[in-house]
Enzyme design. Structure first.
Site, PDB file in Angstrom:
ATOM      1  N   HIS A   1     -54.292  15.934   1.725  1.00 10.44           N
ATOM      2  CA  HIS A   1     -53.192  15.886   0.362  1.00 10.44           C
ATOM      3  C   HIS A   1     -52.485  16.455  -0.451  1.00 10.44           C
ATOM      4  CE1 HIS A   1     -55.109  15.329  -3.498  1.00 10.44           C
ATOM      5  NE2 HIS A   1     -56.526  14.903  -3.285  1.00 10.44           N
TER       6      HIS A   1
ATOM      7  N   SER B   1     -59.959  17.151  -0.988  1.00  9.21           N
ATOM      8  CA  SER B   1     -58.679  17.827  -2.019  1.00  9.21           C
ATOM      9  C   SER B   1     -59.142  19.506  -1.774  1.00  9.21           C
ATOM     10  CB  SER B   1     -58.537  17.018  -3.491  1.00  9.21           C
ATOM     11  OG  SER B   1     -57.784  17.415  -3.922  1.00  9.21           O
TER      12      SER B   1
END
Length: 250
Positions: free
Chosen positions: A150, A127
């Site tokens: 993501h 992340s």
């Protein structure tokens, strides 16, 4: 000597001094925290910064969470930059991500340092850990380490108005721009990995492992601690050589 005299001598032993008590306490703490009594000591010209667990930003996380607090990391980076004895920085990552703005703040700080920097992803750099991983001069990832790419997510109450989605889009663009500027990955490839469907259950994104991160241009090389220290020492030596040559030229 009678048993009574021995008993009196044992009871009359002097109490430990404050220094002895502190030493005993330090040994106990080392055993509790590290499982060993002797902690390696000695000055080094390399400052090691660890980014672990969840990156904590403006909101405090539950006490049972392993966290890296950005208000602790930033002063350490400033101190390392100002300390003349520190010649290079090694950043070790094993993080699940966390607060976007805090993660970007740490990444920007590392990228702005004038001293040689090397990052190593061990375990995971997921992340918002991705921008931190690519922020150094040279980057490594362990063969078994993973990085999850993501889109930005938000927790809690979200007001469903166009301005909210525009804000999320701008935040996402900040992350994309930073990653592509500090690595060899193209914006097209990064967004493709970010919005890929089917790989993460009921979600979008991609998990890249070791060599895949290098193949995509996200990380420079596969390697761990030994390779990272070797590269960092090489860059430190190179910087010293260039400075000495510049001084002679003057």
């Amino acid at each position: 000597m009678s048993e009574k005299t021995k008993s009196r001598e044992m009871t009359e032993q002097p109490a430990p001094s404050p220094a002895e008590e502190r030493k005993a306490s330090a040994v106990t703490e080392a055993i509790v925290q590290l499982g060993q009594t002797a902690v390696p000591s000695g000055e080094s010209n390399i400052f090691c910064l660890t980014i672990i667990g969840q990156i904590e930003g403006h909101l405090m996380l539950p006490p049972q969470n392993k966290t890296t607090k950005y208000e602790h990391v930033i002063p350490q980076l400033i101190a390392a930059e100002q300390n003349s004895k520190i010649e290079g920085l090694l950043i070790i990552l094993n993080t699940v991500g966390g607060d976007v703005e805090a993660g970007l703040a740490i990444a920007e700080m590392i990228a702005s340092l004038t001293k040689p920097t090397v990052t190593v992803v061990l375990g995971g750099g997921h992340s918002i850990g991705v921008p931190i991983a690519v922020s150094a001069d040279y980057t490594f990832i362990a063969e078994t380490a993973t990085m999850t790419i993501h889109p930005i997510r938000m927790n809690g109450l979200v007001i469903g108005v166009p301005q909210t989605f525009e804000y999320l889009e701008k935040m996402q663009e900040r992350v994309t721009r930073f990653v592509t500027r500090h690595s060899r990955i193209t914006e097209e490839t990064f967004k493709h990995l970010m919005f890929k469907t089917g790989e993460l259950t009921r979600d979008i994104g991609t998990t890249v492992i070791g060599a895949d991160a290098v193949r995509h241009g996200l990380i420079d090389s596969v390697g761990a601690l030994g390779e990272a220290l070797k590269e960092l020492n090489r860059r430190i030596k190179e910087l010293k050589t260039s400075h000495s040559e510049g001084g002679e030229g003057e």
